[in-house]
Design an enzyme around this catalytic site. Structure first.
Site, PDB file in Angstrom:
ATOM      1  N   HIS A 374      39.665  36.981  83.105  1.00  0.00           N
ATOM      2  CA  HIS A 374      40.034  35.878  82.732  1.00  0.00           C
ATOM      3  C   HIS A 374      41.467  36.048  81.759  1.00  0.00           C
ATOM      4  O   HIS A 374      41.572  34.416  81.200  1.00  0.00           O
ATOM      5  CB  HIS A 374      38.745  35.780  81.123  1.00  0.00           C
ATOM      6  N   ASP A 378      41.230  30.262  83.062  1.00  0.00           N
ATOM      7  CA  ASP A 378      40.230  30.021  82.338  1.00  0.00           C
ATOM      8  C   ASP A 378      39.359  29.174  83.497  1.00  0.00           C
ATOM      9  O   ASP A 378      39.220  29.138  84.815  1.00  0.00           O
ATOM     10  CB  ASP A 378      40.438  29.320  81.388  1.00  0.00           C
TER      11      ASP A 378
END
Length: 403
Positions: A374, A378
């Site tokens: 992450h 995104d």
């Protein structure tokens, strides 16, 4: 001529030990320079180790299945007249042994040890005692052999003999609750998995996909050129490479506070072998056709299963694909192959009811899963990449526009 010890050379890649797989020579056999004398297994691969000097094998100092450290004296050679031109060269040559091992380097080994006669017993006692705080020595060679053949770590046993000596009954008692040690490959993989889970804040997205068109495309490709078969993993890999052109954030790695994007795609793929799970890397996969990529994956998978794969082939990946459907499972939250930032997987393909143009039909359905770092992107990027690959699986013809 004096005897010379040949120590296990530094095999590079940060490896500090190797397991004896098979001796290729025996006591009394003549040996020439660069002749393979033993096959060993490391965390990376199996490799044959050549002798650095000529002579006659005087002694072998380890048995198949035994793990020894770099610098350990593997064997002793009685040198032939003229094997070395100057006194002391034998020792130097032994220190430089292993230069002919493909993919490996050498360095000056640690202090060597030899096991023979009473010295072997004394060394075994001191080694076992040192590994367990000095209170569990093993005296009998028969006990040591029994423990080794049954993969019992005597360092973990409480000896019932004098001064904590491990006896035969101690080993036999341990067999009722046997501890099976991890192989070198398993230990290396475990360290990588642990580091990945510790350092990468990963997330997972998945989607069910109609793979009917994918199976039909594979049948057509293989019917056209049966001598160059294309696997489902190769097709998934090809679609992944196309997707990485659109979403380069997934073909990257994190270095300090920066996301490093790669122009080249070095594609890793998960391969299950008798030695455990390993990840060969197809270099420059973005330059290959679908058949070329399929051929490279097939060849490297065969080398991985045979143990003949070169260590250099197991590093440098930028993205990994995995067909865990071969194990009969629908999905998996895969562990990212550190230091990469994503891994794409495909589950089994099964018949399921599916809506097609408003009508219910039985179709070949699979699940695609993407685990991603992450920090690198995104959910929009991860979801966009996965949707692109899913569209290619559902309609392989649409991928032609990007080939």
């Amino acid at each position: 001529m004096p005897d010379a010890d040949f120590a296990l050379p530094d095999l590079g890649e940060g490896l500090t030990e190797a397991t004896i797989v098979e001796w290729l020579v025996g006591v009394g056999d003549p040996v020439r320079v660069d002749q393979p004398v033993v096959e060993v297994e490391t965390a990376k691969a199996r490799v044959e180790v050549p002798a650095p000097f000529a002579g006659v094998i005087a002694a072998l100092h380890a048995e198949p299945g035994e793990t020894v450290p770099v610098g350990f004296a593997l064997l002793t050679v009685t040198q032939q007249q003229g094997a070395f031109a100057e006194p002391g060269v034998a020792s130097a040559a032994a220190d430089e042994s292993g230069r002919v091992l493909v993919g490996y380097g050498t360095s000056t080994p640690a202090r060597r040890e030899r096991r023979s006669g009473t010295t072997a017993t004394a060394r075994a006692i001191s080694t076992s005692a040192a590994a367990t705080g000095g209170n569990r020595p093993v005296i009998s060679p028969l006990v040591r052999r029994l423990a080794r053949e049954n993969h019992v770590d005597v360092a973990r046993l409480s000896g019932s003999g004098p001064d904590g000596t491990v006896l035969r009954r101690d080993v036999e008692a341990a067999l009722s609750a046997k501890r099976v040690p991890m192989t070198a490959a398993h230990k290396s993989a475990a360290e990588l998995y642990t580091r990945s889970r510790r350092e990468i804040p990963e997330a997972t997205v998945w989607v069910d996909v109609d793979a009917t068109g994918l199976l039909e495309a594979r049948v057509a490709l293989n019917a056209a050129r049966p001598n160059e078969p294309v696997s489902l993993l190769a097709l998934l890999a090809r679609f992944a490479v196309l997707g990485l052109r659109r979403f380069p954030e997934l073909n990257a790695r994190i270095e300090h506070d920066a996301l490093v994007l790669f122009d080249d795609v070095h594609l890793g793929f998960a391969a299950q072998t008798d030695r455990g799970l390993i990840v060969p890397v197809v270099k420059n996969a973005h330059t290959m056709s679908t058949r070329e990529l399929a051929g490279a994956i097939g060849a490297q998978a065969a080398d991985a299963r045979s143990g003949a794969i070169a260590p250099v082939t197991l590093r440098g990946g930028t993205f990994t694909v995995n067909n865990y459907g071969v194990f009969g499972v629908d999905g998996s939250a895969a562990i990212i192959n550190h230091p990469e930032v994503a891994i794409l997987g495909m589950g089994r393909i099964i018949d399921r009811p599916w809506a097609v143009s408003g009508q219910l039909a039985v179709r070949k359905i699979t699940q695609l899963t993407l685990a991603f770092d992450h920090r690198a992107c995104d959910g929009a990027v991860a979801g966009g990449f996965l949707r692109f690959v899913a569209d290619c699986v559902e309609s392989p013809v649409t991928a032609l526009g990007d080939l």
